[in-house]
Design a protein around this motif. Structure first.
Motif, PDB file in Angstrom:
ATOM      1  N   PRO A 144      16.654  36.704  20.726  1.00 25.31           N
ATOM      2  CA  PRO A 144      15.596  37.700  20.537  1.00 25.31           C
ATOM      3  C   PRO A 144      14.353  37.124  19.850  1.00 25.31           C
ATOM      4  O   PRO A 144      13.250  37.649  20.010  1.00 25.31           O
ATOM      5  N   GLU A 145      14.519  36.051  19.072  1.00 26.81           N
ATOM      6  CA  GLU A 145      13.372  35.479  18.349  1.00 26.81           C
ATOM      7  C   GLU A 145      12.464  34.687  19.280  1.00 26.81           C
ATOM      8  O   GLU A 145      11.281  34.540  19.027  1.00 26.81           O
ATOM      9  N   GLU A 146      13.057  34.151  20.336  1.00 25.36           N
ATOM     10  CA  GLU A 146      12.318  33.277  21.248  1.00 25.36           C
ATOM     11  C   GLU A 146      11.377  34.098  22.127  1.00 25.36           C
ATOM     12  O   GLU A 146      11.774  35.138  22.646  1.00 25.36           O
ATOM     13  N   PRO A 147      10.108  33.661  22.323  1.00 22.71           N
ATOM     14  CA  PRO A 147       9.262  34.388  23.265  1.00 22.71           C
ATOM     15  C   PRO A 147       9.621  34.025  24.698  1.00 22.71           C
ATOM     16  O   PRO A 147      10.143  32.939  24.950  1.00 22.71           O
ATOM     17  N   PRO A 148       9.394  34.953  25.654  1.00 21.06           N
ATOM     18  CA  PRO A 148       9.616  34.564  27.050  1.00 21.06           C
ATOM     19  C   PRO A 148       8.637  33.457  27.440  1.00 21.06           C
ATOM     20  O   PRO A 148       7.567  33.347  26.859  1.00 21.06           O
ATOM     21  N   ARG A 149       9.047  32.655  28.408  1.00 20.99           N
ATOM     22  CA  ARG A 149       8.128  31.617  28.918  1.00 20.99           C
ATOM     23  C   ARG A 149       7.688  32.039  30.308  1.00 20.99           C
ATOM     24  O   ARG A 149       8.496  32.458  31.133  1.00 20.99           O
ATOM     25  N   TYR A 150       6.399  31.916  30.560  1.00 19.15           N
ATOM     26  CA  TYR A 150       5.831  32.371  31.827  1.00 19.15           C
ATOM     27  C   TYR A 150       5.244  31.216  32.616  1.00 19.15           C
ATOM     28  O   TYR A 150       4.784  30.214  32.054  1.00 19.15           O
ATOM     29  N   LEU A 151       5.240  31.404  33.922  1.00 19.95           N
ATOM     30  CA  LEU A 151       4.459  30.548  34.811  1.00 19.95           C
ATOM     31  C   LEU A 151       3.695  31.498  35.735  1.00 19.95           C
ATOM     32  O   LEU A 151       4.309  32.302  36.443  1.00 19.95           O
ATOM     33  N   VAL A 152       2.381  31.467  35.684  1.00 20.46           N
ATOM     34  CA  VAL A 152       1.593  32.353  36.535  1.00 20.46           C
ATOM     35  C   VAL A 152       0.883  31.515  37.596  1.00 20.46           C
ATOM     36  O   VAL A 152       0.181  30.557  37.272  1.00 20.46           O
TER      37      VAL A 152
END
Ligand SMILES: [Zn+2]
Length: 256
Positions: A144-152
């Motif tokens: 829960p502490e980790e932010p999601p990682r995105y690729l746009v």
């Protein structure tokens, strides 16, 4: 009638008196600033990067300076099918069924949704295009502490021929805010079918809407896409001006 120098002088004196009188009027009470006004002022004058960090998006890409990326990119979106179409008021969004993904340098991001900005958020050599499409892919956080990682993956559009993908859903976008389920087989997104050999600009940035999370790998497709003026006009009518202004790079490199 010719005015004598004396008459002119009198007129000047009267004007001076009038102005002086106005100056002596007590100043009206200044209205206290409302929360809405304060928010608007802060939004309008906020300095790029200082509110949310130094790794923000969108940016202006200088094509002559972008080099040396050597990234391994694999787009696995053949027949990717959205199952939900939504007019979110500020954008039009298509949510995708699981199963498609983009892999960048060995990290696989799952395809989540696509949406549009009018005009474009990213600029190439200072040029703002009339529309930009974002295909958002994500690695879910393990804790829960980790932010999601995105690729746009970003597509910039100029006015030209109608875009077949946009044609396949545009008539079904609800005119008011709200969503609707899409029947299977109606809409497909197949970037690989258009051109399997896209070239990209790449840089690290953020989401361009709150919370402006700074864990986004951006791939901006170099080839400018076409959409018809009517398609761009209709999307703009639905979502309005929803492009965030460009942010400073603060030493970041855009590669390709
Ligand atoms: Zn976006």
């Amino acid at each position: 009638m010719l005015r004598t120098p004396r008459a002119t002088l009198t007129l000047l004196a009267a004007l001076t008196l009038l102005t002086a009188c106005e100056c002596r009027q007590p100043k009206p009470d200044v209205e206290p600033e409302t929360a809405v006004r304060q928010e608007a002022r802060e939004e309008r004058y906020a300095l790029p990067g200082l509110d949310h960090g130094l790794v923000q998006s969108p940016v202006n890409i200088l094509s002559g300076r972008a080099e040396g990326g050597h990234h391994e990119i694999a787009i696995n979106m053949h027949g990717a099918e959205p199952n939900h179409l939504e007019n979110k008021g500020h954008t039009i969004q298509l949510d995708f069924q699981p199963g498609s993904s983009v892999t960048l340098d060995g990290n696989e991001y799952q395809l989540k949704q696509a949406h549009f900005h009018t005009p474009s958020e990213h600029q190439i050599d200072g040029i703002t295009y009339p529309m930009e499409g974002h295909i958002v892919n994500m690695i879910e956080p393990k804790t829960p502490e980790e932010p999601p990682r995105y690729l746009v993956v970003s597509f910039l559009f100029r006015m030209g021929e109608a875009d077949p993908f946009i044609t396949s859903f545009l008539d079904q976008v609800p005119s008011e805010e709200g969503g609707e389920e899409l029947e299977a087989g109606q809409v497909y997104l197949s970037p690989n079918d258009r051109n399997p050999d896209y070239e990209y600009y790449h840089y690290r940035g953020s989401l361009t809407t709150p919370p402006y999370t700074e864990t986004v790998e951006w791939l901006i497709v170099k080839e400018i896409q076409q959409a018809s003026p009517e398609q761009i006009r209709r999307i703009h009518l639905l979502e309005g001006d929803n492009a965030r202004r460009v942010q400073a790079l603060y030493g970041r490199k855009v590669d390709d």
